[in-house]
Enzyme design. Sequence first.
Site, PDB file in Angstrom:
ATOM      1  N   ASP A 317       0.864  -1.181   0.000  1.00  0.00           N
ATOM      2  CA  ASP A 317       0.000   0.000   0.000  1.00  0.00           C
ATOM      3  C   ASP A 317       0.906   1.238   0.000  1.00  0.00           C
ATOM      4  OD1 ASP A 317      -2.145   1.713   0.042  1.00  0.00           O
ATOM      5  OD2 ASP A 317      -3.221   0.656   1.615  1.00  0.00           O
TER       6      ASP A 317
HETATM    7  C1  BGC Z   1      -5.032   3.164   0.170  1.00  0.00           C
HETATM    8  C2  BGC Z   1      -5.265   2.125  -0.897  1.00  0.00           C
HETATM    9  C3  BGC Z   1      -5.150   2.751  -2.257  1.00  0.00           C
HETATM   10  C4  BGC Z   1      -3.786   3.373  -2.380  1.00  0.00           C
HETATM   11  C5  BGC Z   1      -3.518   3.971  -3.747  1.00  0.00           C
HETATM   12  C6  BGC Z   1      -3.771   3.963  -0.087  1.00  0.00           C
HETATM   13  O1  BGC Z   1      -3.709   5.046   0.773  1.00  0.00           O
HETATM   14  O2  BGC Z   1      -4.957   2.526   1.421  1.00  0.00           O
HETATM   15  O3  BGC Z   1      -6.519   1.544  -0.726  1.00  0.00           O
HETATM   16  O4  BGC Z   1      -5.377   1.796  -3.241  1.00  0.00           O
HETATM   17  O5  BGC Z   1      -3.668   4.390  -1.418  1.00  0.00           O
HETATM   18  O6  BGC Z   1      -4.265   5.100  -3.950  1.00  0.00           O
END
Ligand code: BGC
Length: 813
Positions: A317
């Site tokens: 993530d």
């Molecule tokens: C979130 C994810 C997301 C990623 C990319 C993160 O902050 O937890 O769910 O896919 O950002 O945007």
Amino acid sequence: MSRKGRLKRTAEIYHGDTMRISVRRRLQVLVSLLFVSGLAGVSAAQPGPRPNVQLASKEVNARVEALLKQMTLEEKIGQLVQFSAGFATGPGASNLKWDELAAKGQVGSFLSVVGADATNHYQHLAVEKSRLHIPILFGMDVIHGHRTTFPVPLALAASWDPQVIETVARSGAVEARADGIAWVFSPMVDIARDPRWGRIIESAGEDPYLGSAVARAWVNGYQQDDLSKPDSVAVSVKHFAAYGAAIAGRDYNAADMSELTLRQVYLEPYRAAVEAGAATMMSSFNSINGVPATANPFTLTRILRKEWGFDGFVVSDWGAVAELKNHSIGDGPTVARKALTAGVDMDMEGGLYGTVIAGQVRAGTISESVVDEAVRRILRVKFALGLFDHPYTPVGPVYEATPERRAMARKVAEETFVLLKNEPVEGVGPLLPLTAKVKKVALIGPMADAQAEMLGAWAVTGDAKNAVTLKTALAQRLGDRLLYAKGCAMESGDDALILAHASFDVPASGVAETSIPDDDKTIAEAVETAKKADVAILALGESATWMEGEAASRTTLGFTGAQERLLESVVATGKPVILVVLAGRPLEIKWAAAHVPAILEAWSPGIEAGPALVDVLFGDVNPSGKLPATLPRAVGQEPLYYAQLPTGRPAHGDLSHMPRNADERFMSRYLDEENSALFPFGWGLSYTRFSYAQPTISRAEVPVREALESGHGPLATVGVDVKNTGSVAGTEVVQLYIRNTAASVEQPVRELKGFTRVTLAPGESKHVEFPLGFDELSFYNVDVKRTVEPTTYKIFVGGSSLATGETELKVAE
Ligand code: BGC
């Protein structure tokens, strides 16, 4: 009907041309609907393991190996690196020379770059300028539709209709591909049992069985049966793992639970997604039992790859690899090594892999074969998507919310609304559906005309301009019979002011208040408006743009700002009130449940919010949604979910008052609140009524040996006749729950193990069947082995988790 066939039907719904198809095709569609709704006697049974065959194909592997042989260490590591070259969805976004990175092959993927022109720009640099011409994989948060915004995922789960989810996934895939995006960070399959956690909005709610059915539908809809199709996208199933179990509902917090619960509850939807062929996974921010999920060999390698046979790649993530330092498991190089060797192949927006892996490979602390394996996994997905053969996106016409797209969004939204309550009002009868007798309607509330709020959280490329509000749609229907007052702002006092000036980078199309709202004045106006009408519709909720989604944990679950006061003031006028709740999480609506006769849970319904709501409020469409997450009486009950484990002192009797003696006191209860939900999991009413006959079972007893050897096939079938006893057609979600009464490890008091949607004309009755086999009956024993033991299962069938129709299945020695 084959999966291919079902997907074709979804495509037809997507293109909005079901009306023009042949009679034969209509029959096929009907059969597919029967299949999906289980009327052909089949419920959503779990398929067996089916690793992603496309990623393991000989041809793809040969191309990957040939390429890998030519790559330098720097080029290999480039493939493991991902940055946002667009907007930020987390803290500390990098700002590097994107063109240069692309041209040198030092970035394998960009996120949040949207549009054919923007993606082609970088793709030309990568494909034409870099030494090995490896295309970039563009990823993005396509969560509930891409340009066409559908209801939020929690709402979609409330449809209990996998077909609806496939439809939304297809729409998202088609529109994302047209924007150059071949990889979506969806579905989120985290089990969410605590609505204090704002990300419950992205989930399918609290239940692993429903969550698994929903997960499969997302994967099938996005990836179809062939990743190389020009309108397929690769999924990224997130957030692996147990992110939804953040302690106390505080986002990014640790998760700590037994391995049995981890496997039986939290991992199930991920497993279902892998079995459906998911191409990638995203590791989560949290730790699991003390080991950060982004450096967790137990979940990332042992379970995901060895047990489940996952052959796609894992992306971290946002910044999660670098954040491992905050988990106190080492310095930068150490945590990067731990993440990579645990099984995180790509570093999203952290920059660590790009800066500290090469040195460690040269120093011998990381074997180059570990890097090679991660590169292989990433290249396999790029090849399977056809990016090497078709790296660019044709530049097409600008997106428009066409009538076809709108029709689809409206139909989907209508299936997601949950009628929580519709009690007759003296002298009037039930308030819903609204009838022609109602002359003047007062529409009140900050959600009534808030376009951006209709989109819901994570509508990254959704455009508020396209959203039709309840006020607009009601005005079309009622003309000057509609009165309107906003009543109050979403937030009061300083909060409103702070939010008006806040800047979060994440594209939020919300327009907050620009000055401190005068709630007293606006509530007084709303009260006067209500007095002039026959009925008041209150559209209240929680701001989707600021209060929901990521980093949106709460310690209270009430309506925000002065909305509760507004509701109470309007109810005090004595006018009949219908409450429409627009929120992406279960809110605490105890006062409303006691004082408002009709309540519709409408979540965040997407661009067609208004028309879909009007269809349901006027009874053109009969509501059929059911709660995918429990609504609590009080936030202090959280985490509250129906599938509780038993206790030696179960609560019983009347818990609505203080205990009067030791028998009433010494049981598992609260002193100041009842244990039960305000509205339980699976709950949802209709404008008609359904009655259930006594369920039957095809055999009363199954030998344990047969159960253990049966594979995925059914062992027994539970049947029930369901009848529409009201005067209008309606759809019921028939649900089956089990309770294992004598297991070696205690099992929940109820667990959902089957559901199906049944549409019935007035007076019509249908027979519904649910197969029960190893998949439904098994559980994890103390040796963490999935098994069935001699026991008796109580089986309940009905329209919610309170189902009372009962039968039994004995598993004999
Ligand atoms: C979130 C994810 C997301 C990623 C990319 C993160 O902050 O937890 O769910 O896919 O950002 O945007």
